[in-house]
Design a protein around this motif. Structure first.
Motif, PDB file in Angstrom:
ATOM      1  N   TYR A  96      -6.980   0.059   5.568  1.00 36.36           N
ATOM      2  CA  TYR A  96      -6.271   0.871   6.550  1.00 36.36           C
ATOM      3  C   TYR A  96      -7.163   1.188   7.736  1.00 36.36           C
ATOM      4  O   TYR A  96      -6.734   1.266   8.867  1.00 36.36           O
ATOM      5  CB  TYR A  96      -5.804   2.187   5.913  1.00 36.36           C
ATOM      6  CG  TYR A  96      -4.418   2.108   5.331  1.00 36.36           C
ATOM      7  CD1 TYR A  96      -3.298   2.004   6.150  1.00 36.36           C
ATOM      8  CD2 TYR A  96      -4.210   2.159   3.964  1.00 36.36           C
ATOM      9  CE1 TYR A  96      -2.018   1.945   5.632  1.00 36.36           C
ATOM     10  CE2 TYR A  96      -2.932   2.101   3.425  1.00 36.36           C
ATOM     11  CZ  TYR A  96      -1.848   1.997   4.266  1.00 36.36           C
ATOM     12  OH  TYR A  96      -0.581   1.923   3.745  1.00 36.36           O
TER      13      TYR A  96
ATOM     14  N   ARG B  97      -5.168   8.535   0.538  1.00 35.43           N
ATOM     15  CA  ARG B  97      -6.006   8.712   1.722  1.00 35.43           C
ATOM     16  C   ARG B  97      -6.070  10.187   2.132  1.00 35.43           C
ATOM     17  O   ARG B  97      -7.146  10.707   2.420  1.00 35.43           O
ATOM     18  CB  ARG B  97      -5.456   7.861   2.868  1.00 35.43           C
ATOM     19  CG  ARG B  97      -6.353   7.853   4.103  1.00 35.43           C
ATOM     20  CD  ARG B  97      -5.948   6.780   5.089  1.00 35.43           C
ATOM     21  NE  ARG B  97      -4.620   6.981   5.632  1.00 35.43           N
ATOM     22  CZ  ARG B  97      -3.559   6.243   5.313  1.00 35.43           C
ATOM     23  NH1 ARG B  97      -3.666   5.267   4.436  1.00 35.43           N
ATOM     24  NH2 ARG B  97      -2.373   6.462   5.860  1.00 35.43           N
TER      25      ARG B  97
ATOM     26  N   ILE C 100      -7.263   1.280  -4.076  1.00 31.68           N
ATOM     27  CA  ILE C 100      -8.120   2.389  -3.640  1.00 31.68           C
ATOM     28  C   ILE C 100      -9.064   1.872  -2.563  1.00 31.68           C
ATOM     29  O   ILE C 100      -9.633   0.788  -2.704  1.00 31.68           O
ATOM     30  CB  ILE C 100      -8.978   2.946  -4.788  1.00 31.68           C
ATOM     31  CG1 ILE C 100      -8.146   3.182  -6.046  1.00 31.68           C
ATOM     32  CG2 ILE C 100      -9.668   4.238  -4.369  1.00 31.68           C
ATOM     33  CD1 ILE C 100      -8.982   3.560  -7.261  1.00 31.68           C
ATOM     34  N   GLU C 101      -9.259   2.641  -1.501  1.00 31.37           N
ATOM     35  CA  GLU C 101     -10.213   2.290  -0.458  1.00 31.37           C
ATOM     36  C   GLU C 101     -11.318   3.338  -0.379  1.00 31.37           C
ATOM     37  O   GLU C 101     -11.067   4.528  -0.522  1.00 31.37           O
ATOM     38  CB  GLU C 101      -9.518   2.238   0.908  1.00 31.37           C
ATOM     39  CG  GLU C 101      -8.531   1.106   1.076  1.00 31.37           C
ATOM     40  CD  GLU C 101      -7.975   1.093   2.484  1.00 31.37           C
ATOM     41  OE1 GLU C 101      -8.718   1.394   3.436  1.00 31.37           O
ATOM     42  OE2 GLU C 101      -6.786   0.782   2.635  1.00 31.37           O
TER      43      GLU C 101
ATOM     44  N   LYS D 218       0.186  -2.135  -1.712  1.00 30.40           N
ATOM     45  CA  LYS D 218       0.036  -1.000  -0.812  1.00 30.40           C
ATOM     46  C   LYS D 218       1.373  -0.571  -0.221  1.00 30.40           C
ATOM     47  O   LYS D 218       1.581   0.607   0.079  1.00 30.40           O
ATOM     48  CB  LYS D 218      -0.948  -1.350   0.308  1.00 30.40           C
ATOM     49  CG  LYS D 218      -2.367  -1.589  -0.197  1.00 30.40           C
ATOM     50  CD  LYS D 218      -3.304  -2.043   0.894  1.00 30.40           C
ATOM     51  CE  LYS D 218      -3.665  -0.912   1.804  1.00 30.40           C
ATOM     52  NZ  LYS D 218      -4.772  -1.261   2.730  1.00 30.40           N
TER      53      LYS D 218
ATOM     54  N   TYR E 288       0.593   7.245  -6.409  1.00 28.55           N
ATOM     55  CA  TYR E 288      -0.429   6.284  -5.984  1.00 28.55           C
ATOM     56  C   TYR E 288      -0.082   5.631  -4.641  1.00 28.55           C
ATOM     57  O   TYR E 288      -0.641   4.601  -4.287  1.00 28.55           O
ATOM     58  CB  TYR E 288      -0.641   5.243  -7.081  1.00 28.55           C
ATOM     59  CG  TYR E 288      -1.117   5.887  -8.367  1.00 28.55           C
ATOM     60  CD1 TYR E 288      -2.397   6.425  -8.461  1.00 28.55           C
ATOM     61  CD2 TYR E 288      -0.283   6.010  -9.472  1.00 28.55           C
ATOM     62  CE1 TYR E 288      -2.840   7.045  -9.618  1.00 28.55           C
ATOM     63  CE2 TYR E 288      -0.714   6.637 -10.639  1.00 28.55           C
ATOM     64  CZ  TYR E 288      -1.989   7.146 -10.702  1.00 28.55           C
ATOM     65  OH  TYR E 288      -2.420   7.766 -11.852  1.00 28.55           O
ATOM     66  N   ASN E 289       0.811   6.267  -3.913  1.00 30.13           N
ATOM     67  CA  ASN E 289       1.097   5.867  -2.537  1.00 30.13           C
ATOM     68  C   ASN E 289      -0.217   5.929  -1.736  1.00 30.13           C
ATOM     69  O   ASN E 289      -0.935   6.924  -1.798  1.00 30.13           O
ATOM     70  CB  ASN E 289       2.128   6.841  -1.953  1.00 30.13           C
ATOM     71  CG  ASN E 289       2.521   6.533  -0.532  1.00 30.13           C
ATOM     72  OD1 ASN E 289       1.675   6.335   0.331  1.00 30.13           O
ATOM     73  ND2 ASN E 289       3.809   6.494  -0.280  1.00 30.13           N
ATOM     74  N   PRO E 290      -0.563   4.870  -1.001  1.00 29.57           N
ATOM     75  CA  PRO E 290      -1.828   4.856  -0.254  1.00 29.57           C
ATOM     76  C   PRO E 290      -2.011   6.052   0.673  1.00 29.57           C
ATOM     77  O   PRO E 290      -3.144   6.518   0.884  1.00 29.57           O
ATOM     78  CB  PRO E 290      -1.767   3.550   0.545  1.00 29.57           C
ATOM     79  CG  PRO E 290      -0.843   2.675  -0.236  1.00 29.57           C
ATOM     80  CD  PRO E 290       0.180   3.605  -0.836  1.00 29.57           C
ATOM     81  N   ASN E 291      -0.894   6.569   1.223  1.00 32.40           N
ATOM     82  CA  ASN E 291      -1.009   7.719   2.119  1.00 32.40           C
ATOM     83  C   ASN E 291      -1.397   8.992   1.366  1.00 32.40           C
ATOM     84  O   ASN E 291      -2.075   9.861   1.910  1.00 32.40           O
ATOM     85  CB  ASN E 291       0.308   7.930   2.864  1.00 32.40           C
ATOM     86  CG  ASN E 291       0.596   6.800   3.834  1.00 32.40           C
ATOM     87  OD1 ASN E 291      -0.290   6.334   4.541  1.00 32.40           O
ATOM     88  ND2 ASN E 291       1.836   6.338   3.862  1.00 32.40           N
TER      89      ASN E 291
ATOM     90  N   ARG F 161       3.974  -1.220  -7.612  1.00 29.23           N
ATOM     91  CA  ARG F 161       2.928  -0.397  -8.235  1.00 29.23           C
ATOM     92  C   ARG F 161       3.387   0.087  -9.609  1.00 29.23           C
ATOM     93  O   ARG F 161       2.609   0.084 -10.571  1.00 29.23           O
ATOM     94  CB  ARG F 161       2.577   0.797  -7.339  1.00 29.23           C
ATOM     95  CG  ARG F 161       1.858   0.427  -6.047  1.00 29.23           C
ATOM     96  CD  ARG F 161       1.254   1.629  -5.364  1.00 29.23           C
ATOM     97  NE  ARG F 161       2.239   2.568  -4.861  1.00 29.23           N
ATOM     98  CZ  ARG F 161       2.794   2.509  -3.653  1.00 29.23           C
ATOM     99  NH1 ARG F 161       2.466   1.542  -2.811  1.00 29.23           N
ATOM    100  NH2 ARG F 161       3.684   3.422  -3.268  1.00 29.23           N
TER     101      ARG F 161
END
Length: 266
Positions: free
Chosen positions: A89, A162, A33-34, A19, A156-159, A25
């Motif tokens: 998150y 999201r 993925i969330e 993450k 594919y950055n979590p931000n 990554r």
């Protein structure tokens, strides 16, 4: 079924690293993925899900079975509340996290739904939130593709995941350098419409019914000279206030939906 209850577990530590670190990554070609909707959209988008971790007090096994098609066989891991709170998150991600294989997102992998494609190009967007908003707009307009030029981070950055609310999985996406993308668009006979302040015509007077790329830059610096010198036409959104620019995702939405209007929302 495997159960993980310790935040010191090596697998959990690796998820936290995934993450945080773009380099990891890219090296492992995996990402996190969330959320139920996000994971469902990733599966629908053809992403390979390697592992699913779920906290049973929030995500029941019946919900889990609805999310995972019988054709998929990811490793399913039950996790404790402590582990879930560590890797998620926010608690509104419905008690489920997945590890998925990334896609290359190359220009060569793009395919278009229409003979006259409508494409959004964003040059060097800096804020993940703006990228997410662009992807949501692209999904809403059912664009043929979104291309990110000179990306500042991996997609594919979590931000980004999201803020896109899973729309990264519903769009046809590619990345490349400005030069590569211009060469690609010209080879496909796509007109290049650059949002710019100089040598521009009002956006609503431009014909967007032909194969079209709408190109936007950052709010701070706009598009590079390379884009402007290769534009088929510069377009502008007339401003009636005191400032001469707006948020890139807002500007892109205005231009995209004018193009959709001209195409009778096809």
């Amino acid at each position: 079924m495997k159960i993980i209850s310790s935040i010191q577990n090596p697998f959990i530590k690796n998820i936290l690293q995934l993450k945080e670190k773009s380099r990891l990554r890219k090296k492992t070609q995996t990402f996190v993925i969330e959320g139920q909707r996000e994971i469902s959209l990733a599966i629908k988008g053809g992403y390979n899900i390697e592992s699913i971790l779920y906290y049973p007090e929030i995500c029941s096994t019946s919900v889990l079975n609805e999310i995972i098609p019988t054709t998929l066989t990811p490793e399913v891991i039950e996790i404790s509340k402590e582990v879930y709170q560590k890797i998620a998150y926010r608690e509104t991600t419905e008690g489920i996290v997945a590890i998925a294989k990334s896609k290359a997102l190359t220009l060569e992998s793009l395919s278009f739904k229409r003979e006259a494609p409508l494409i959004l190009v964003a040059e060097a967007p800096e804020k993940p939130g703006n990228i997410g908003a662009l992807l949501r707009t692209a999904d809403a307009a059912n664009l043929d593709a979104v291309i990110i030029a000179n990306p500042k981070t991996d997609m594919y950055n979590p931000n980004i995941l999201r803020s896109s609310v899973g729309c990264i999985f519903t769009n046809n996406i590619a990345t490349g350098t400005t030069e590569e993308i211009i060469t690609y668009l010209k080879a496909k006979s796509v007109t290049i419409n650059c949002a710019a302040l100089s040598a521009s015509i009002p956006y609503q007077t431009q014909d967007f019914t032909q194969p079209t790329a709408i190109v936007v830059g950052t709010e701070a610096t706009g598009l590079s000279d390379t884009w402007l010198s290769n534009a088929s036409q510069n377009i502008i959104i007339p401003m009636q206030g005191e400032i001469d620019s707006m948020n890139v995702s807002v500007a892109a939405a205005i231009l995209i939906f004018e193009a959709k209007r001209q195409r009778n929302f096809d």
